[in-house]
Scaffold this motif. Structure first.
Motif, PDB file in Angstrom:
ATOM      1  N   GLY A 123       6.424  31.924   9.258  1.00 43.09           N
ATOM      2  CA  GLY A 123       7.433  31.999   8.157  1.00 43.09           C
ATOM      3  C   GLY A 123       8.354  30.576   8.107  1.00 43.09           C
ATOM      4  O   GLY A 123       9.306  30.415   7.115  1.00 43.09           O
ATOM      5  N   PHE A 124       7.472  29.433   8.467  1.00 49.58           N
ATOM      6  CA  PHE A 124       8.525  28.259   8.525  1.00 49.58           C
ATOM      7  C   PHE A 124       8.420  27.495   7.379  1.00 49.58           C
ATOM      8  O   PHE A 124       9.332  27.091   7.018  1.00 49.58           O
ATOM      9  CB  PHE A 124       7.963  27.200   9.740  1.00 49.58           C
ATOM     10  CG  PHE A 124       8.329  27.565  10.915  1.00 49.58           C
ATOM     11  CD1 PHE A 124       9.295  28.491  11.437  1.00 49.58           C
ATOM     12  CD2 PHE A 124       7.614  27.009  12.173  1.00 49.58           C
ATOM     13  CE1 PHE A 124       9.319  29.002  12.538  1.00 49.58           C
ATOM     14  CE2 PHE A 124       7.766  27.353  13.250  1.00 49.58           C
ATOM     15  CZ  PHE A 124       8.972  28.386  13.847  1.00 49.58           C
ATOM     16  N   GLY A 125       7.514  27.776   6.454  1.00 51.37           N
ATOM     17  CA  GLY A 125       7.413  27.165   5.095  1.00 51.37           C
ATOM     18  C   GLY A 125       8.319  27.949   4.268  1.00 51.37           C
ATOM     19  O   GLY A 125       9.036  27.288   3.430  1.00 51.37           O
ATOM     20  N   ILE A 126       8.635  29.324   4.412  1.00 57.16           N
ATOM     21  CA  ILE A 126       9.794  30.053   3.703  1.00 57.16           C
ATOM     22  C   ILE A 126      11.051  29.123   3.991  1.00 57.16           C
ATOM     23  O   ILE A 126      12.076  29.228   3.199  1.00 57.16           O
ATOM     24  CB  ILE A 126       9.630  31.243   3.972  1.00 57.16           C
ATOM     25  CG1 ILE A 126       8.157  31.805   3.208  1.00 57.16           C
ATOM     26  CG2 ILE A 126      10.872  32.060   3.008  1.00 57.16           C
ATOM     27  CD1 ILE A 126       7.773  33.284   3.467  1.00 57.16           C
TER      28      ILE A 126
ATOM     29  N   ILE B 152       9.867  19.242  -5.001  1.00 62.60           N
ATOM     30  CA  ILE B 152       8.946  19.361  -3.810  1.00 62.60           C
ATOM     31  C   ILE B 152       7.831  18.290  -4.001  1.00 62.60           C
ATOM     32  O   ILE B 152       7.111  18.478  -4.780  1.00 62.60           O
ATOM     33  CB  ILE B 152       8.768  20.378  -3.353  1.00 62.60           C
ATOM     34  CG1 ILE B 152      10.030  21.410  -2.883  1.00 62.60           C
ATOM     35  CG2 ILE B 152       7.953  20.474  -1.771  1.00 62.60           C
ATOM     36  CD1 ILE B 152       9.747  22.741  -2.460  1.00 62.60           C
ATOM     37  N   ALA B 153       7.845  17.017  -3.172  1.00 63.58           N
ATOM     38  CA  ALA B 153       6.852  16.442  -3.106  1.00 63.58           C
ATOM     39  C   ALA B 153       5.496  16.833  -2.193  1.00 63.58           C
ATOM     40  O   ALA B 153       4.460  16.720  -2.435  1.00 63.58           O
ATOM     41  CB  ALA B 153       7.055  15.185  -2.720  1.00 63.58           C
ATOM     42  N   ASN B 154       6.115  17.386  -0.974  1.00 62.61           N
ATOM     43  CA  ASN B 154       5.282  17.972   0.022  1.00 62.61           C
ATOM     44  C   ASN B 154       6.049  18.867   0.869  1.00 62.61           C
ATOM     45  O   ASN B 154       7.135  18.723   1.211  1.00 62.61           O
ATOM     46  CB  ASN B 154       4.601  16.990   0.749  1.00 62.61           C
ATOM     47  CG  ASN B 154       3.416  17.306   1.277  1.00 62.61           C
ATOM     48  OD1 ASN B 154       2.907  18.381   1.359  1.00 62.61           O
ATOM     49  ND2 ASN B 154       2.925  16.388   2.510  1.00 62.61           N
ATOM     50  N   LEU B 155       5.370  20.210   1.273  1.00 65.39           N
ATOM     51  CA  LEU B 155       5.868  21.187   2.208  1.00 65.39           C
ATOM     52  C   LEU B 155       4.733  21.386   3.338  1.00 65.39           C
ATOM     53  O   LEU B 155       3.621  21.571   2.885  1.00 65.39           O
ATOM     54  CB  LEU B 155       6.058  22.303   1.369  1.00 65.39           C
ATOM     55  CG  LEU B 155       6.451  23.487   2.215  1.00 65.39           C
ATOM     56  CD1 LEU B 155       7.693  23.396   3.180  1.00 65.39           C
ATOM     57  CD2 LEU B 155       6.791  24.768   1.364  1.00 65.39           C
ATOM     58  N   PHE B 156       4.900  21.054   4.431  1.00 63.66           N
ATOM     59  CA  PHE B 156       3.941  21.111   5.219  1.00 63.66           C
ATOM     60  C   PHE B 156       4.717  21.691   6.805  1.00 63.66           C
ATOM     61  O   PHE B 156       5.546  21.393   7.101  1.00 63.66           O
ATOM     62  CB  PHE B 156       3.471  19.520   5.770  1.00 63.66           C
ATOM     63  CG  PHE B 156       2.600  19.496   6.756  1.00 63.66           C
ATOM     64  CD1 PHE B 156       1.184  19.859   6.558  1.00 63.66           C
ATOM     65  CD2 PHE B 156       2.616  19.019   7.878  1.00 63.66           C
ATOM     66  CE1 PHE B 156       0.356  19.672   7.272  1.00 63.66           C
ATOM     67  CE2 PHE B 156       1.722  19.009   9.028  1.00 63.66           C
ATOM     68  CZ  PHE B 156       0.439  19.330   8.574  1.00 63.66           C
ATOM     69  N   VAL B 157       3.733  22.429   7.217  1.00 64.18           N
ATOM     70  CA  VAL B 157       3.935  23.101   8.667  1.00 64.18           C
ATOM     71  C   VAL B 157       2.724  22.646   9.362  1.00 64.18           C
ATOM     72  O   VAL B 157       1.500  23.068   9.020  1.00 64.18           O
ATOM     73  CB  VAL B 157       4.009  24.530   8.426  1.00 64.18           C
ATOM     74  CG1 VAL B 157       4.365  25.219   9.841  1.00 64.18           C
ATOM     75  CG2 VAL B 157       5.355  24.889   7.621  1.00 64.18           C
ATOM     76  N   HIS B 158       2.884  22.293  10.789  1.00 63.46           N
ATOM     77  CA  HIS B 158       1.937  21.721  11.372  1.00 63.46           C
ATOM     78  C   HIS B 158       1.078  23.111  12.040  1.00 63.46           C
ATOM     79  O   HIS B 158       1.413  24.121  11.962  1.00 63.46           O
ATOM     80  CB  HIS B 158       2.322  21.123  12.810  1.00 63.46           C
ATOM     81  CG  HIS B 158       1.494  20.579  13.640  1.00 63.46           C
ATOM     82  ND1 HIS B 158       0.661  21.076  14.543  1.00 63.46           N
ATOM     83  CD2 HIS B 158       0.840  19.142  13.580  1.00 63.46           C
ATOM     84  CE1 HIS B 158      -0.149  20.312  15.257  1.00 63.46           C
ATOM     85  NE2 HIS B 158      -0.096  19.080  14.604  1.00 63.46           N
ATOM     86  N   LYS B 159      -0.634  22.659  11.915  1.00 58.43           N
ATOM     87  CA  LYS B 159      -1.264  23.970  12.170  1.00 58.43           C
ATOM     88  C   LYS B 159      -0.886  24.768  13.691  1.00 58.43           C
ATOM     89  O   LYS B 159      -1.210  25.901  13.899  1.00 58.43           O
ATOM     90  CB  LYS B 159      -2.861  23.202  12.619  1.00 58.43           C
ATOM     91  CG  LYS B 159      -2.796  22.575  13.660  1.00 58.43           C
ATOM     92  CD  LYS B 159      -4.254  21.779  13.809  1.00 58.43           C
ATOM     93  CE  LYS B 159      -4.546  20.821  14.854  1.00 58.43           C
ATOM     94  NZ  LYS B 159      -5.795  20.276  15.159  1.00 58.43           N
TER      95      LYS B 159
END
Length: 277
Positions: free
Chosen positions: A224-227, A211-218
């Motif tokens: 739980g969208f990151g999971i 994983i280079a980047n994992l991002f959920v908009h503020k």
């Protein structure tokens, strides 16, 4: 101490827990290649022609920085590493020592040769999927859609009014590179047809994705969208012949996402800058 051929060390790591030594394997395989930040790596052990889990690694990057990774408790090997670092110290703008054992920060041998500063005691680890059995089942809510980004989707999100670098953690800057390299993996999560987050991973070594980047908009955090993104990513990799790697957690939130997605801590590295005495 004795220098060990990189190919010999790579074969040793591949045979003895390649997942644990993923980043080290990456450096050996890619050092000196275009667009890779590491210029060279060298390994030293206590016995001639004998690779092992106790070693010292000298890592030189493209910006005249030297990193001495001490993965041993042997006084003889530590002293030999300090002597070598002293000999080549002036070739670099910055020299840094790192280690998985935090107690080495108080090691008398290191303190005999160097003054230390900018001490960083890592609060978060590096995570990998050690057991497929720990990977949760993928349960996607009805209002959520997760998919591998298509060319059409990428062009559509590039045209979004609020799609700027800072708001989306610099994904816009990465998109041209992602589009031009088929090995890059971009996973999009939409909530009620609105882009809510993404996961970007790349493969720099064999069949591992990292994983280079994992991002959920503020506007969508706390759901739980990151999971969801991470579990989807892991299932996708396993179903397509890849090995998913989570990598370095950068916050307590990132650490929780890794753990709840079935990944386990493999290691963590502490480091500090040094100057010669």
């Amino acid at each position: 101490m004795y220098k060990i051929n990189n190919d010999v060390m790579l074969k040793f790591f591949q045979t003895n827990n390649e997942t644990k030594f993923f980043y080290t394997c990456c450096d050996i395989a890619n050092a000196g290649k275009e667009r890779y930040g590491i210029k060279s790596v060298e390994f030293y052990t206590q016995k001639e022609n004998t690779p092992g889990f106790e070693y010292v690694e000298f890592i030189e990057n493209l910006f005249k920085m030297l990193f001495v990774y001490i993965n041993t408790t042997s006084d003889n090997l530590i002293e030999s590493a300090c002597k070598k670092a002293t000999e080549i110290f002036d070739l670099y703008d910055t020299v840094q020592i790192s280690m998985p054992n935090i107690d080495l920060m108080k090691n008398d041998i290191i303190l005999k040769y160097f003054n230390i500063s900018d001490i960083n005691k890592s609060e978060h680890g590096i995570y990998a999927l050690l057991s497929n059995n720990k990977l949760p089942k993928l349960n996607i809510p009805d209002n959520v859609e997760i998919s591998i980004a298509s060319s059409e989707q990428i062009e559509k999100i590039k045209s979004l009014d609020n799609f700027d670098n800072e708001e989306w953690d610099y994904l816009p800057r990465q998109l041209p590179y992602i589009q031009s390299h088929q090995s890059e993996l971009l996973i999009l999560l939409h909530n009620n047809n609105v882009l809510a987050g993404y996961l970007h991973a790349n493969t720099l070594y064999k069949n591992f994705y990292d994983i280079a980047n994992l991002f959920v908009h503020k506007d969508f955090r706390g759901n739980g969208f990151g999971i969801l993104l991470t579990v989807y990513y892991a299932h996708y990799c396993l179903n397509n012949g890849f090995i998913p790697h989570y990598g370095s957690a950068t916050s307590k939130y990132s650490e929780n996402v890794a753990i709840k997605s079935g990944f386990e801590e493999m290691s963590r590295s502490h480091y500090f800058k040094i100057t010669k005495k």
